[in-house]
Write a protein that holds these residues in place. Structure first.
Motif, PDB file in Angstrom:
ATOM      1  N   ASN A  10       0.812  -1.133   0.073  1.00  0.00           N
ATOM      2  CA  ASN A  10      -0.139   0.080   0.131  1.00  0.00           C
ATOM      3  C   ASN A  10       0.883   1.297  -0.094  1.00  0.00           C
ATOM      4  O   ASN A  10       1.706   1.400   0.854  1.00  0.00           O
ATOM      5  CB  ASN A  10      -0.932  -0.088   1.109  1.00  0.00           C
ATOM      6  CG  ASN A  10      -2.031   0.877   1.232  1.00  0.00           C
ATOM      7  OD1 ASN A  10      -2.367   1.511  -0.082  1.00  0.00           O
ATOM      8  ND2 ASN A  10      -2.736   1.001   2.038  1.00  0.00           N
ATOM      9  N   THR A  11       0.689   2.024  -1.117  1.00  0.00           N
ATOM     10  CA  THR A  11       1.594   3.060  -1.206  1.00  0.00           C
ATOM     11  C   THR A  11       1.207   4.398  -0.323  1.00  0.00           C
ATOM     12  O   THR A  11      -0.228   4.369  -0.329  1.00  0.00           O
ATOM     13  CB  THR A  11       2.067   3.692  -2.668  1.00  0.00           C
ATOM     14  OG1 THR A  11       0.726   3.758  -3.029  1.00  0.00           O
ATOM     15  CG2 THR A  11       2.744   2.550  -3.360  1.00  0.00           C
ATOM     16  N   LYS A  12       1.739   5.002   0.326  1.00  0.00           N
ATOM     17  CA  LYS A  12       1.494   6.199   1.083  1.00  0.00           C
ATOM     18  C   LYS A  12       1.103   7.406   0.408  1.00  0.00           C
ATOM     19  O   LYS A  12       2.159   7.576  -0.598  1.00  0.00           O
ATOM     20  CB  LYS A  12       2.404   6.340   2.238  1.00  0.00           C
ATOM     21  CG  LYS A  12       2.328   5.275   3.245  1.00  0.00           C
ATOM     22  CD  LYS A  12       3.118   5.492   4.439  1.00  0.00           C
ATOM     23  CE  LYS A  12       3.105   4.353   5.540  1.00  0.00           C
ATOM     24  NZ  LYS A  12       3.860   4.548   6.725  1.00  0.00           N
ATOM     25  N   THR A  13       0.082   8.136   0.334  1.00  0.00           N
ATOM     26  CA  THR A  13      -0.073   9.369  -0.239  1.00  0.00           C
ATOM     27  C   THR A  13       0.625  10.564   0.503  1.00  0.00           C
ATOM     28  O   THR A  13       0.309  10.691   1.701  1.00  0.00           O
ATOM     29  CB  THR A  13      -1.424   9.660  -0.445  1.00  0.00           C
ATOM     30  OG1 THR A  13      -2.282   8.471  -0.957  1.00  0.00           O
ATOM     31  CG2 THR A  13      -1.815  10.814  -1.038  1.00  0.00           C
ATOM     32  N   ASP A  14       1.261  11.477  -0.120  1.00  0.00           N
ATOM     33  CA  ASP A  14       1.950  12.458   0.426  1.00  0.00           C
ATOM     34  C   ASP A  14       1.003  13.764   0.464  1.00  0.00           C
ATOM     35  O   ASP A  14       0.862  14.326  -0.589  1.00  0.00           O
ATOM     36  CB  ASP A  14       3.408  12.852  -0.144  1.00  0.00           C
ATOM     37  CG  ASP A  14       4.045  13.849   0.625  1.00  0.00           C
ATOM     38  OD1 ASP A  14       3.632  14.310   1.486  1.00  0.00           O
ATOM     39  OD2 ASP A  14       5.252  14.204  -0.018  1.00  0.00           O
ATOM     40  N   ASN A  15       0.461  14.049   1.350  1.00  0.00           N
ATOM     41  CA  ASN A  15      -0.473  15.049   1.388  1.00  0.00           C
ATOM     42  C   ASN A  15       0.100  16.479   1.607  1.00  0.00           C
ATOM     43  O   ASN A  15      -0.484  17.197   1.738  1.00  0.00           O
ATOM     44  CB  ASN A  15      -1.637  14.674   2.407  1.00  0.00           C
ATOM     45  CG  ASN A  15      -2.388  13.707   2.153  1.00  0.00           C
ATOM     46  OD1 ASN A  15      -2.673  13.410   0.939  1.00  0.00           O
ATOM     47  ND2 ASN A  15      -2.831  12.997   3.053  1.00  0.00           N
ATOM     48  N   THR A  16       1.629  16.362   1.704  1.00  0.00           N
ATOM     49  CA  THR A  16       2.070  17.801   1.832  1.00  0.00           C
ATOM     50  C   THR A  16       2.557  18.532   0.581  1.00  0.00           C
ATOM     51  O   THR A  16       2.723  19.595   0.521  1.00  0.00           O
ATOM     52  CB  THR A  16       3.425  17.683   2.889  1.00  0.00           C
ATOM     53  OG1 THR A  16       4.290  16.749   1.683  1.00  0.00           O
ATOM     54  CG2 THR A  16       3.190  17.105   3.985  1.00  0.00           C
ATOM     55  N   ILE A  17       2.302  17.869  -0.506  1.00  0.00           N
ATOM     56  CA  ILE A  17       2.341  18.419  -1.727  1.00  0.00           C
ATOM     57  C   ILE A  17       1.016  18.328  -2.727  1.00  0.00           C
ATOM     58  O   ILE A  17       0.143  17.693  -2.398  1.00  0.00           O
ATOM     59  CB  ILE A  17       3.558  17.838  -2.380  1.00  0.00           C
ATOM     60  CG1 ILE A  17       3.133  16.440  -3.007  1.00  0.00           C
ATOM     61  CG2 ILE A  17       4.758  18.106  -1.858  1.00  0.00           C
ATOM     62  CD1 ILE A  17       4.039  15.746  -3.758  1.00  0.00           C
ATOM     63  N   PHE A  18       0.948  19.564  -3.563  1.00  0.00           N
ATOM     64  CA  PHE A  18      -0.465  19.542  -4.283  1.00  0.00           C
ATOM     65  C   PHE A  18      -0.210  18.479  -5.441  1.00  0.00           C
ATOM     66  O   PHE A  18      -1.176  17.890  -5.773  1.00  0.00           O
ATOM     67  CB  PHE A  18      -0.585  20.960  -4.857  1.00  0.00           C
ATOM     68  CG  PHE A  18      -1.710  21.123  -5.824  1.00  0.00           C
ATOM     69  CD1 PHE A  18      -2.801  20.931  -5.637  1.00  0.00           C
ATOM     70  CD2 PHE A  18      -1.201  21.630  -7.104  1.00  0.00           C
ATOM     71  CE1 PHE A  18      -3.959  20.993  -6.368  1.00  0.00           C
ATOM     72  CE2 PHE A  18      -2.180  21.887  -8.115  1.00  0.00           C
ATOM     73  CZ  PHE A  18      -3.444  21.594  -7.776  1.00  0.00           C
ATOM     74  N   GLY A  19       0.797  18.475  -6.070  1.00  0.00           N
ATOM     75  CA  GLY A  19       0.999  17.485  -7.292  1.00  0.00           C
ATOM     76  C   GLY A  19       0.406  17.798  -8.690  1.00  0.00           C
ATOM     77  O   GLY A  19       0.710  17.416  -9.517  1.00  0.00           O
ATOM     78  N   GLY A  20      -0.598  18.740  -8.698  1.00  0.00           N
ATOM     79  CA  GLY A  20      -1.174  19.431  -9.758  1.00  0.00           C
ATOM     80  C   GLY A  20      -2.563  18.577 -10.087  1.00  0.00           C
ATOM     81  O   GLY A  20      -2.839  17.760  -9.539  1.00  0.00           O
ATOM     82  N   LEU A  21      -3.064  19.143 -11.332  1.00  0.00           N
ATOM     83  CA  LEU A  21      -4.475  18.804 -11.856  1.00  0.00           C
ATOM     84  C   LEU A  21      -4.207  18.040 -13.030  1.00  0.00           C
ATOM     85  O   LEU A  21      -3.197  18.413 -13.758  1.00  0.00           O
ATOM     86  CB  LEU A  21      -5.177  19.774 -12.058  1.00  0.00           C
ATOM     87  CG  LEU A  21      -5.719  20.711 -10.807  1.00  0.00           C
ATOM     88  CD1 LEU A  21      -6.596  21.901 -11.172  1.00  0.00           C
ATOM     89  CD2 LEU A  21      -6.302  19.900  -9.917  1.00  0.00           C
ATOM     90  N   ILE A  22      -4.995  16.813 -13.552  1.00  0.00           N
ATOM     91  CA  ILE A  22      -4.835  16.336 -14.734  1.00  0.00           C
ATOM     92  C   ILE A  22      -5.957  16.592 -15.412  1.00  0.00           C
ATOM     93  O   ILE A  22      -7.150  16.469 -15.371  1.00  0.00           O
ATOM     94  CB  ILE A  22      -4.713  14.732 -14.373  1.00  0.00           C
ATOM     95  CG1 ILE A  22      -3.575  14.245 -13.635  1.00  0.00           C
ATOM     96  CG2 ILE A  22      -4.972  14.114 -15.897  1.00  0.00           C
ATOM     97  CD1 ILE A  22      -3.729  13.027 -13.318  1.00  0.00           C
ATOM     98  N   CYS A  23      -5.644  17.136 -16.801  1.00  0.00           N
ATOM     99  CA  CYS A  23      -6.986  17.545 -17.501  1.00  0.00           C
ATOM    100  C   CYS A  23      -6.934  16.288 -18.697  1.00  0.00           C
ATOM    101  O   CYS A  23      -6.166  15.730 -19.037  1.00  0.00           O
ATOM    102  CB  CYS A  23      -6.397  18.887 -18.219  1.00  0.00           C
ATOM    103  SG  CYS A  23      -6.277  20.075 -16.999  1.00  0.00           S
ATOM    104  N   LEU A  24      -8.235  16.391 -19.358  1.00  0.00           N
ATOM    105  CA  LEU A  24      -8.566  15.366 -20.388  1.00  0.00           C
ATOM    106  C   LEU A  24      -7.587  15.742 -21.497  1.00  0.00           C
ATOM    107  O   LEU A  24      -7.098  14.784 -22.292  1.00  0.00           O
ATOM    108  CB  LEU A  24      -9.933  15.556 -20.709  1.00  0.00           C
ATOM    109  CG  LEU A  24     -10.816  14.810 -19.992  1.00  0.00           C
ATOM    110  CD1 LEU A  24     -12.334  15.218 -20.276  1.00  0.00           C
ATOM    111  CD2 LEU A  24     -10.664  13.284 -19.653  1.00  0.00           C
ATOM    112  N   SER A  25      -7.197  17.135 -21.756  1.00  0.00           N
ATOM    113  CA  SER A  25      -6.322  17.225 -22.885  1.00  0.00           C
ATOM    114  C   SER A  25      -4.913  16.782 -22.556  1.00  0.00           C
ATOM    115  O   SER A  25      -4.035  16.586 -23.884  1.00  0.00           O
ATOM    116  CB  SER A  25      -6.308  18.851 -22.895  1.00  0.00           C
ATOM    117  OG  SER A  25      -5.675  19.556 -21.984  1.00  0.00           O
TER     118      SER A  25
END
Length: 58
Positions: A10-25
């Motif tokens: 189970n990989t842990k999510t790093d909630n201290t960074i935003f990481g960005g948004l993914i767009c359909l484009s």
């Protein structure tokens, strides 16, 4: 017959960074719309600014 079961860690999510948004484009390789590299860099700068804000806040 031998049956194999694979366990995934189970990989842990790093909630201290935003990481960005993914767009359909982002997935449309035929479309020149949007600049993915520019958005990635903008999101990275946002993460760095948030880190600075946390350091100065406390």
């Amino acid at each position: 017959m031998t049956t194999f079961f694979y366990q995934r860690k189970n990989t842990k999510t790093d909630n201290t960074i935003f990481g960005g948004l993914i767009c359909l484009s982002d997935f449309d390789t035929n479309s020149p719309r949007g600049n993915i590299a520019e958005r990635i860099e903008r999101d990275k700068r946002f993460d760095e600014q948030c880190k600075k804000n946390r350091l100065f806040a406390g």
